[in-house]
Design an enzyme around this catalytic site. Structure first.
Site, PDB file in Angstrom:
ATOM      1  N   ASP A 316       0.820  -1.212   0.000  1.00  0.00           N
ATOM      2  CA  ASP A 316       0.000   0.000   0.000  1.00  0.00           C
ATOM      3  C   ASP A 316       0.857   1.265   0.000  1.00  0.00           C
ATOM      4  OD1 ASP A 316       0.879  -0.485   2.630  1.00  0.00           O
ATOM      5  OD2 ASP A 316      -0.647   0.872   3.406  1.00  0.00           O
ATOM      6  N   GLU A 317       0.242   2.376  -0.347  1.00  0.00           N
ATOM      7  CA  GLU A 317       0.815   3.725  -0.238  1.00  0.00           C
ATOM      8  C   GLU A 317       2.216   3.851  -0.853  1.00  0.00           C
ATOM      9  OE1 GLU A 317      -1.443   5.293   3.786  1.00  0.00           O
ATOM     10  OE2 GLU A 317       0.520   4.369   3.994  1.00  0.00           O
ATOM     11  N   VAL A 318       2.348   3.440  -2.091  1.00  0.00           N
ATOM     12  CA  VAL A 318       3.632   3.555  -2.774  1.00  0.00           C
ATOM     13  C   VAL A 318       3.717   4.917  -3.459  1.00  0.00           C
ATOM     14  CG1 VAL A 318       5.178   2.542  -4.472  1.00  0.00           C
ATOM     15  CG2 VAL A 318       3.651   1.066  -3.141  1.00  0.00           C
TER      16      VAL A 318
END
Length: 519
Positions: A316-318
């Site tokens: 997540d959240e790259v």
């Protein structure tokens, strides 16, 4: 003191279900009561049980729940010869394990049977007996003189969802083993069965790897005092096993990996400012073969240290900014015909990483800005994080055929004044558009306590009893939605946790017969 005039003051009234939490599927409590005397009451193996005295898992649970029920009262002044028998005394609880394989030495899994049955307070069946022991212990009540009694009851129970988890974050703040164990104990009191251990992140890498010890040597807050040794990890897994709790570690990549790069050269992507390296680093470098060689070795170790069949791979959240700045990655994007869509590069990394794993894997899909576009193994489980419109995301993920876990509505690190447990309680996990077949793919959910503002000083009271609301939503029947009755039972359940030494915060102005004594 100015109070919110819109918030009605809750009024406690005794529930017909007493202090049962989470509420069992079927409950009949009669007015016939039995006395429990610590000098004569015993928890014993039924003659027909498939497990017995040699099962350490059983015996440790017997001792634990005996102490829960009687506490310091277990030391009596009279001898065995001076006991008086009374027809109204309940002298024993028989535990009958009906499963052909008692699994005394095994680990809980996603397919473990958690159903149990209590008839007249003397019979428990099937594998997860300690869930039945917890229910039995919750039926015990104390009069004003400290005498213990229990009402005869018929209970048939099983969880609505098989995956009921708590996420704790030990990277943003290091959590001492003692705190983790205390919360595993409390999870068992609330019938949670998955400890999602978010063990590393950008901020620190406290996991001490045998294969790559430099990861914690360079990435932990301190290489000696703020690490989880192999012995620590083994202790957590065993403590959880004895309470029917799975331990699923999360090693989030390709983002959230700044601490990894301190000990593993060339793992992270060099960021550029114009035509020159800026000196900073971004996510894992997805274009180097050495990245995948490292990941394969690392996760091979993880699969041997953690016995569960699942590992959480994050995803997540790259932040794509660094990838976009790097000329080597730009060239790779052209060669792969990815255009300017860096989600395809992330997908490339995830698929290649997963293909290197021999064990079944979880994947978190961070749903704010992207759809499910990964070519994942059919047995991959997708975890829906917080983001706009989680109902749409649940519809999308299940429509793609993936087994799904929900966390979006249960971020317990967000705190507010008042009884915010109610909003967690009112969540309906299957309240999204989809077919019955889609909704069968939802196997449960997790309450998350992220660690930016949480450490050993405030973790437990912030988590409990707010997480208890999630526990009942994931365990009890869909129509168990009465907030008033929940308040009445949860108030008593919270006091029970306090009596057992857990500093669970109060729901509202109240008192407990046995207040928290402090550390």
């Amino acid at each position: 003191h100015i109070r919110d005039p819109a918030s009605a003051e809750p009024v406690f009234e005794a529930s017909k279900y007493g202090s049962l939490w989470p509420l069992p599927q079927k409950v009949q409590i009669s007015e016939v009561s039995f006395k429990l005397t610590s000098s004569s009451f015993r928890i014993v193996d039924a003659k027909a049980s498939s497990a017995g005295p040699s099962c350490s898992l059983l015996q440790s649970a017997y001792r634990r729940y005996y102490e829960y029920m009687f506490g310091s009262a277990k030391k009596q002044w009279w001898s065995k010869n001076n006991r008086r028998s009374d027809p109204s005394d309940l002298s024993e609880l028989q535990v009958w394990i009906t499963s052909p394989d008692s699994e005394c030495d095994g680990y809980p899994s996603v397919t473990s049977d958690e159903s149990c049955e209590t008839v007249s307070c003397v019979y428990f069946g099937l594998l997860y007996f300690f869930l039945g022991l917890e229910t039995f212990s919750q039926l015990v009540f104390e009069d004003e003189y400290g005498a213990k009694s229990i009402n005869a009851a018929i209970i048939n129970d099983f969880p609505r969802f098989q995956h009921r988890g708590i996420l704790l974050d030990s990277s943003r703040h290091f959590l001492p083993i003692k705190v983790i164990l205390a919360n595993l104990e409390t999870m068992a009191m609330n019938k949670f069965n998955v400890f999602h251990w978010h063990i590393v992140d950008d901020q620190s890498f406290p996991y001490l790897s045998r294969t790559f010890p430099q990861l914690s040597e360079q990435g932990a807050y301190h290489p000696y005092t703020h690490v989880y040794t192999p012995a620590d990890v083994k202790m957590v897994i065993e403590f959880a096993r004895l309470r029917g709790i799975r331990v699923i570690p999360e090693f989030d990549t390709p983002g959230h990996t700044q601490s990894w790069g301190k000990g593993q050269k060339d793992l992270l992507t060099p960021c550029y400012s114009g035509s020159k390296p800026s000196g900073s680093f971004g996510p894992v470098n997805p274009i180097l073969n050495t990245t995948y060689d490292f990941m394969a070795q690392f996760f091979t170790e993880i699969s041997t240290v953690f016995p569960d069949g699942y590992v959480h791979l994050g995803g997540d959240e790259v932040d794509f900014t660094c990838w976009k700045s790097n000329p080597d990655i730009q060239k790779f994007m052209e060669q792969q015909h990815f255009g300017d869509d860096y989600r395809k590069l992330e997908s490339f990394y995830i698929q290649k990483c997963v293909s290197h794993q021999t064990s079944v894997c979880y994947l978190i899909v961070e749903m704010k800005k992207k759809k499910v576009s990964f070519d994942l193994k059919p047995d991959t489980v997708v975890h829906v994080w917080i983001g706009g419109g989680s109902d749409k995301e649940m519809s999308s993920v299940t429509a793609a055929g993936y087994t799904t876990i929900l966390s979006a509505p249960w971020y317990l690190d967000y705190i507010s004044y008042g009884q915010d447990w109610q909003k967690y309680y009112k969540v309906e996990p299957l309240n999204f558009e989809g077919t019955d077949e889609q909704k069968k793919l939802v196997i449960g959910g997790e309450a998350c306590l992220w660690g930016e503002y949480v450490d050993a000083t405030n973790l437990t009271p912030r988590l409990w009893p707010r997480a208890s609301a999630v526990a009942e939503r994931l365990w009890s029947a869909k129509d168990v939605t009465d907030i008033g009755d929940a308040f009445n039972r949860l108030s008593l359940h919270r006091c029970r946790m306090v009596e057992r030494g857990i500093p669970a915060e109060p729901l509202f102005s109240s008192y407990c017969p046995h207040e928290y004594k402090g550390v």
